[in-house]
Design an enzyme around this catalytic site. Sequence first.
Site, PDB file in Angstrom:
ATOM      1  N   ASP A 164     -10.001  -7.227  56.544  1.00 48.33           N
ATOM      2  CA  ASP A 164     -10.089  -6.401  57.749  1.00 48.33           C
ATOM      3  C   ASP A 164     -10.947  -7.182  58.737  1.00 48.33           C
ATOM      4  O   ASP A 164     -12.158  -7.299  58.553  1.00 48.33           O
ATOM      5  CB  ASP A 164     -10.733  -5.049  57.389  1.00 48.33           C
ATOM      6  CG  ASP A 164     -11.059  -4.203  58.620  1.00 48.33           C
ATOM      7  OD1 ASP A 164     -10.681  -4.591  59.748  1.00 48.33           O
ATOM      8  OD2 ASP A 164     -11.698  -3.145  58.443  1.00 48.33           O
ATOM      9  N   LYS A 197     -13.038  -9.891  69.151  1.00 55.32           N
ATOM     10  CA  LYS A 197     -11.684  -9.402  68.880  1.00 55.32           C
ATOM     11  C   LYS A 197     -11.036  -8.844  70.150  1.00 55.32           C
ATOM     12  O   LYS A 197      -9.813  -8.889  70.303  1.00 55.32           O
ATOM     13  CB  LYS A 197     -11.753  -8.321  67.803  1.00 55.32           C
ATOM     14  CG  LYS A 197     -10.399  -7.790  67.351  1.00 55.32           C
ATOM     15  CD  LYS A 197     -10.576  -6.869  66.170  1.00 55.32           C
ATOM     16  CE  LYS A 197      -9.293  -6.205  65.737  1.00 55.32           C
ATOM     17  NZ  LYS A 197      -9.514  -5.321  64.573  1.00 55.32           N
ATOM     18  N   GLU A 202      -3.488  -2.047  60.912  1.00 56.10           N
ATOM     19  CA  GLU A 202      -4.654  -1.379  60.311  1.00 56.10           C
ATOM     20  C   GLU A 202      -4.334   0.041  59.826  1.00 56.10           C
ATOM     21  O   GLU A 202      -4.686   0.397  58.693  1.00 56.10           O
ATOM     22  CB  GLU A 202      -5.821  -1.363  61.318  1.00 56.10           C
ATOM     23  CG  GLU A 202      -6.448  -2.752  61.478  1.00 56.10           C
ATOM     24  CD  GLU A 202      -7.315  -2.897  62.726  1.00 56.10           C
ATOM     25  OE1 GLU A 202      -7.648  -1.877  63.361  1.00 56.10           O
ATOM     26  OE2 GLU A 202      -7.666  -4.042  63.060  1.00 56.10           O
ATOM     27  N   ASP A 259      -9.189   6.357  63.669  1.00 55.41           N
ATOM     28  CA  ASP A 259     -10.067   5.207  63.402  1.00 55.41           C
ATOM     29  C   ASP A 259     -11.130   5.079  64.494  1.00 55.41           C
ATOM     30  O   ASP A 259     -10.835   4.630  65.607  1.00 55.41           O
ATOM     31  CB  ASP A 259      -9.205   3.936  63.321  1.00 55.41           C
ATOM     32  CG  ASP A 259     -10.033   2.675  63.019  1.00 55.41           C
ATOM     33  OD1 ASP A 259     -11.280   2.739  63.066  1.00 55.41           O
ATOM     34  OD2 ASP A 259      -9.425   1.620  62.749  1.00 55.41           O
TER      35      ASP A 259
END
Length: 615
Positions: free
Chosen positions: A7, A68, A171, A193
């Site tokens: 992850d 990211k 994800e 999330d």
Amino acid sequence: MSNIGIDLGTTNSLVAVVMGGRARCLLDDDGHAILPSAVRYTAEGTVVGFAALDDAAGHAATTLTSVKRFMGRSMDEARAEAAQLHYELAPPDDAAEEKVVRIQVGERLVTPIEVSAEILKALKERAEECLLGGVGGAVITVPAYFDDAQRQATRDAGRLAGLNVLRLLNEPTAAAIAYGLQERSQGTFAIYDLGGGTFDISILRLEDGVFQVLSTAGDTHLGGDDFDRLIAERLLQAAGVVGARGGALRAAMEAAEAAKRALTDADSTEINAQLGEVTAALTLTRAELDTLIRPLVDRTLSACKQALSDAQLSPSQIDGVVLVGGSTRVPLVRQVVQEFFGRPPFSDIDPDQVVAIGAAMQADILSGESELAEDVLLMDVVPLSLGLETMGGVVEKLIWRCSPIPSSASQTFTTHVDGQTAVAIHVVQGEREMARDNRSLARFKLGGIPPMPAGLPRVEVQFMVDANGILTVTATEQYTGKQSNIEVVPSYGLTDEQIEEMLETSIDAAETDVDERLLVEAKVEADQILRAVEKALASDAALVQEDELSRIQAVVTDLKSAMDAQERKKISDLSKKLDEVTAPFAQRRIERDLQLALQGQSALEVAERLDRSTI
Ligand code: ADP
Ligand code: MG
């Protein structure tokens, strides 16, 4: 050799592996599963994770976090966020192509891909220490909304870190796998999330062991960091510090984060922090925290509503809700999500770890030696575009690279010459514009088309990539229903090296490719117009006036010589001109045809005539 799941998060990253039939996250020497996604550049090299965050305030400009956000992004996109960064982007450079973000670290320029590769390398090393048999391939997760460029950048970071990237996995899909949801026959799931800096809600549909992303929504600037900021503000206020910056602000944020975590388990907590010169003390209760963060939590619900409405679903149609991300530990978040969806969410698995665990399970299944499941899961994306060769050798893409599978697309084609009774279908894979530069997958013929004027037959070609990555191509002639099909296996015929090489050359060759494609298209179009005009002149000479005829012929001559000289711009201009000068003639023919139709000609004859009139 064991395959690993990674992850690669905005705030934290993890690596997991299946051992003894169970997936677990690998820990560092201090027992942490998470590795902060932070890299500090020093004179001696790089420091990654917790060590990079130590005294981050003192090294703000060289400690890179949250990169990211910039994966697969252009410099322009990154500049829009520059104000919120504690490090610098490279100054504008007219000479360089600013397709990739560059971060200025002292004298050096680094890309988000390199920074991510440092994080991945650290995780790979952790895995190598833990796994005696060595590390095989890796599954890396990406947000469901990541586009081509973002996925490609992630894959490149993996390669740069020396990983064999087996697959990029969404994800939310990873989280669903971690809970074994794919073992159900079907269902619709919401994956909520809430991480450090981002919120994502994804609605997934499960059918035949495959998850499809129905919709995604979220907020790229909403997460646990925002909770921390609100607590820090309260703390600074209580200590009477105004306009705190740098070290004091950082210290307040750290104290706030610790307090937030404490309030996940306790009803009240004491904060004591040294903020520069000032010592701050504050008691914060869970109820006060809830009041502070309530507006932020409500914003996540707006995104949930959006995602549901995009998927045309109501909360009651959701069969399960999965909590992902460290911030879903906050009790208010759990409570609000449960109320919104009207059911307790799945939360048995550590929300920090759930994505990595799902990735490890997928990685294990891909090894082909899994004890977990044999027959499920090839949730994948199409690695290279799939298309057809059309007139002039140009590729018409039907399924684009990185489309999630299963995937299907169809398009209608027609014939190029009169009386054509068969079409040759050439299926190709790759990113280049010309068929000959791509990989040829299959050729087949659809015959038995009744002879018709060019342009009249309608051949529908359908591409279908099933859950196993198998492509089936079907061609159907729509008037007769005549059908022909073929099955091809695209992705497994290509090695990763081949894919990489093809992507590289398609990037290098992009410009010449496009030029060539435009030229071929212009020629094909011109050719069609010329044929039509010549045919019309032959059959209906009586309808053309003399001066009109010489004008048409002059343009025809010019167009033909432009085609011989390969002059694209001229070809397009003259094609347009030919269209214009023949317009009155075409109009006359249409009127005549309509007259004939009214006089009781057969429908097919009229259709044929009308079609011929489309010059
Ligand atoms: P990302 O996916 O963005 O990398 P994570 O899922 O790791 O992020 O979430 C990190 C966030 O979770 C941080 O804001 C952190 O403060 C928060 N968090 C972690 N543990 C807890 C906890 N026990 N209570 C509240 N928040 C927590
Ligand atoms: Mg995450």
